[in-house]
Design a protein around this motif. Structure first.
Motif, PDB file in Angstrom:
ATOM      1  N   ASN A  28      30.967   3.999  -3.362  1.00 12.47           N
ATOM      2  CA  ASN A  28      31.883   3.352  -1.992  1.00 12.47           C
ATOM      3  C   ASN A  28      33.577   4.016  -2.456  1.00 12.47           C
ATOM      4  O   ASN A  28      34.292   3.618  -3.271  1.00 12.47           O
ATOM      5  N   PRO A  29      33.203   5.416  -1.433  1.00 16.72           N
ATOM      6  CA  PRO A  29      34.691   6.246  -1.193  1.00 16.72           C
ATOM      7  C   PRO A  29      35.594   5.062  -0.533  1.00 16.72           C
ATOM      8  O   PRO A  29      35.331   4.630   0.012  1.00 16.72           O
ATOM      9  N   ARG A  30      36.010   5.572  -1.850  1.00 17.98           N
ATOM     10  CA  ARG A  30      37.893   4.219  -0.898  1.00 17.98           C
ATOM     11  C   ARG A  30      39.153   5.204  -0.698  1.00 17.98           C
ATOM     12  O   ARG A  30      39.787   6.301  -2.170  1.00 17.98           O
ATOM     13  N   ILE A  31      40.241   5.199  -0.030  1.00 16.75           N
ATOM     14  CA  ILE A  31      41.212   5.299   0.332  1.00 16.75           C
ATOM     15  C   ILE A  31      42.247   4.293   0.159  1.00 16.75           C
ATOM     16  O   ILE A  31      42.025   3.137   1.217  1.00 16.75           O
ATOM     17  N   GLY A  32      42.645   3.927  -1.366  1.00 14.47           N
ATOM     18  CA  GLY A  32      43.794   2.699  -1.932  1.00 14.47           C
ATOM     19  C   GLY A  32      42.868   1.685  -1.557  1.00 14.47           C
ATOM     20  O   GLY A  32      41.818   1.826  -2.267  1.00 14.47           O
ATOM     21  N   SER A  33      42.907   0.754  -0.791  1.00 18.66           N
ATOM     22  CA  SER A  33      42.207  -0.447  -0.594  1.00 18.66           C
ATOM     23  C   SER A  33      40.939  -0.982   0.659  1.00 18.66           C
ATOM     24  O   SER A  33      40.832  -1.542   1.010  1.00 18.66           O
ATOM     25  N   PHE A  34      41.520   0.778   1.369  1.00 19.55           N
ATOM     26  CA  PHE A  34      40.442   1.022   2.410  1.00 19.55           C
ATOM     27  C   PHE A  34      39.051   0.906   2.082  1.00 19.55           C
ATOM     28  O   PHE A  34      38.747   2.276   1.184  1.00 19.55           O
ATOM     29  N   ASP A  35      38.468   0.695   2.117  1.00 22.53           N
ATOM     30  CA  ASP A  35      36.522   0.882   1.808  1.00 22.53           C
ATOM     31  C   ASP A  35      35.653   1.395   2.811  1.00 22.53           C
ATOM     32  O   ASP A  35      35.408   0.723   3.671  1.00 22.53           O
ATOM     33  N   LEU A  36      35.832   2.865   2.763  1.00 24.99           N
ATOM     34  CA  LEU A  36      34.995   3.821   3.426  1.00 24.99           C
ATOM     35  C   LEU A  36      33.584   3.141   4.317  1.00 24.99           C
ATOM     36  O   LEU A  36      33.606   2.556   5.512  1.00 24.99           O
ATOM     37  N   LYS A  37      33.085   2.638   2.862  1.00 28.91           N
ATOM     38  CA  LYS A  37      31.183   2.503   3.862  1.00 28.91           C
ATOM     39  C   LYS A  37      31.376   1.854   4.292  1.00 28.91           C
ATOM     40  O   LYS A  37      30.033   1.073   4.858  1.00 28.91           O
ATOM     41  N   TYR A  38      31.898   0.274   3.600  1.00 35.72           N
ATOM     42  CA  TYR A  38      32.436  -1.408   3.991  1.00 35.72           C
ATOM     43  C   TYR A  38      32.647  -1.297   5.355  1.00 35.72           C
ATOM     44  O   TYR A  38      32.058  -2.045   5.795  1.00 35.72           O
ATOM     45  N   PHE A  39      33.487  -0.648   5.647  1.00 31.71           N
ATOM     46  CA  PHE A  39      34.089  -0.142   6.257  1.00 31.71           C
ATOM     47  C   PHE A  39      33.284  -0.067   8.218  1.00 31.71           C
ATOM     48  O   PHE A  39      33.149  -0.365   9.163  1.00 31.71           O
ATOM     49  N   CYS A  40      32.711   1.326   7.988  1.00 29.62           N
ATOM     50  CA  CYS A  40      31.576   1.818   8.780  1.00 29.62           C
ATOM     51  C   CYS A  40      29.981   1.143   8.871  1.00 29.62           C
ATOM     52  O   CYS A  40      29.577   0.962  10.137  1.00 29.62           O
TER      53      CYS A  40
END
Length: 420
Positions: free
Chosen positions: A182-194
């Motif tokens: 679950n790679p994240r930048i801060g609270s931004f979840d890259l997988k969940y977003f995409c």
């Protein structure tokens, strides 16, 4: 203390291991361009191989690449807005639970307003059709770029955050499968977003662009184009409305975020799932009213199976005592959870996949029966779901053991009743 939460090495490799992963890294982009280039020809025959190849220089356009970045940026901005509720995902290996903001449906509404305002201001949405190959090439570059960044980031991630399916130690395989869960930048979840935003909404936007292009060419959209747009828009709306359900899917729970999912989300979904609409622009089809009604009923059947089965499963997972599922038969497992063995889940083991495949057929039938090309989605999706079903079976057998064997005995058919 944290050692016991470390992700073990991946021993069972999928897709043929590193060699299979390497082949797929090249085969998946090649398949997109083969389909799109073939679709542009007059014959649209899959036997004409290779299709006419354009010069590489014509595929790259800074303007289309910036437009794609603007689209992804818009969706990222909407994802970060404080709209919708916040919910927790499943318990992770280190016993923590990530938080997710459920606002994809809100994002779709705002996106519709933005696109509507653009159309009112003179936006020519058919630009997407006119530059479809360039946009696909830009999506390919974006997918590769993000995949490399994700793999580089994963090399510095704590071992507790790595994906159980992408921790083989082989860089090619882990790059493809996804090294970090679950790679994240801060609270931004890259997988969940995409997973739902840029690609799924992009698919609906591409379909609309094809409808607008057909209207420009012929004065009005065809019944076939309207059906394809309506069916697939319903599917997208359903996914966004039920966004929270993806938190328990294999993509989120087991698979890391690497090239397989990145490319699938950003390139494969918007540029192959829209193939029927793209096909109809250059190869119009006439549908009789009776044919249209039959196709409409077929899609309705598939959607009812798909939605009813998923709703039944999600309701049971959230609250087994919910009145809607309390009358269903179950099998106890050693984990403390129970397996549904009646309702849709007593009909076949994966009724949602059955509904998906029926809908896939309904999406392709408006394109007629003279070409195989628009049926690519049916063939591909059937193979994909059979493969995913095999992965599900393996995971469930390992997790539930004897209880799963009993379930398989009582529900012998996997997807297709009396066939498979």
């Amino acid at each position: 203390m944290m050692d016991r939460y470390k992700t073990p090495r991946t021993k069972e490799l999928e897709f043929g291991g590193p060699l299979g992963a390497m082949i797929l890294i090249f085969l998946m982009p090649a398949t997109i361009f083969y389909l799109l280039l073939t679709c542009r020809t007059e014959q649209a025959s899959v036997l004409n191989f290779p299709p006419p190849l354009p010069p590489l220089s014509t595929l790259w356009s800074p303007h289309t690449f910036l437009l794609l970045l603007a689209w992804v940026g818009l969706q990222a901005a909407l994802y970060m807005l404080p709209m919708g509720k916040v919910t927790e995902g499943i318990v992770l290996r280190d016993k923590s639970r990530l938080q997710y903001r459920i606002n994809a449906f809100h994002a779709m509404g705002v996106t519709a307003l933005v696109v509507g305002a653009g159309l009112a201001a003179g936006l020519r949405l058919s630009y997407i059709y006119d530059h479809f190959l360039q946009l696909a090439f830009s999506a390919l570059l974006l997918a590769f770029g993000l995949s490399f960044l994700l793999y580089f980031k994963s090399l510095f991630a704590p071992e507790t955050t790595l994906a159980p399916g992408g921790n083989s130690g082989n860089p090619i395989y882990d790059f493809f499968m996804g090294h970090e869960l679950n790679p994240r930048i801060g609270s931004f979840d890259l997988k969940y977003f995409c997973e739902l935003r840029p690609g799924l909404l992009g698919w609906a936007l591409v379909n609309m662009a094809m409808l607008m292009k057909e209207t420009e060419l012929r004065g009005s959209p065809s019944l076939a184009m309207l059906l394809v747009n309506a069916f697939q828009l319903l599917y997208v709306v359903d996914a966004l409305w039920n966004e929270e359900a993806i938190l328990t899917t294999m993509d989120i729970v087991h698979d890391g975020f690497g090239f397989m999912l990145v490319f699938g989300d950003l390139a494969w979904v918007p540029f192959t799932y829209s193939l029927q609409a793209y096909f109809l622009v250059n190869h119009p089809q006439k549908l009789s009213l009776s044919m249209a009604v039959g196709i409409l009923l077929l899609n309705g059947l598939g959607y009812c199976i798909f939605r009813s089965a998923n709703s039944q499963k999600n309701t049971f997972r959230r609250n087994p005592n919910d009145p809607r599922v309390t009358g269903l038969k179950t099998i106890p497992t050693a984990t403390g959870r129970r397996l549904l063995v009646s309702g849709w889940w007593g009909f076949v083991r994966h009724p949602n996949y059955l509904g998906d495949i029926i809908m896939a057929l309904a999406w392709s039938l408006p394109c007629g029966l003279t070409h195989v090309l628009p049926y690519f989605y049916v063939f591909y999706f059937t193979v994909l779901l059979i493969h995913r079903e095999a992965r599900d079976e393996h995971q469930c057998l390992r997790k539930y053991g004897l209880a799963w064997q009993e379930y398989c005995r009582r529900v012998p058919y996997r997807i297709f009743p009396y066939l498979y």
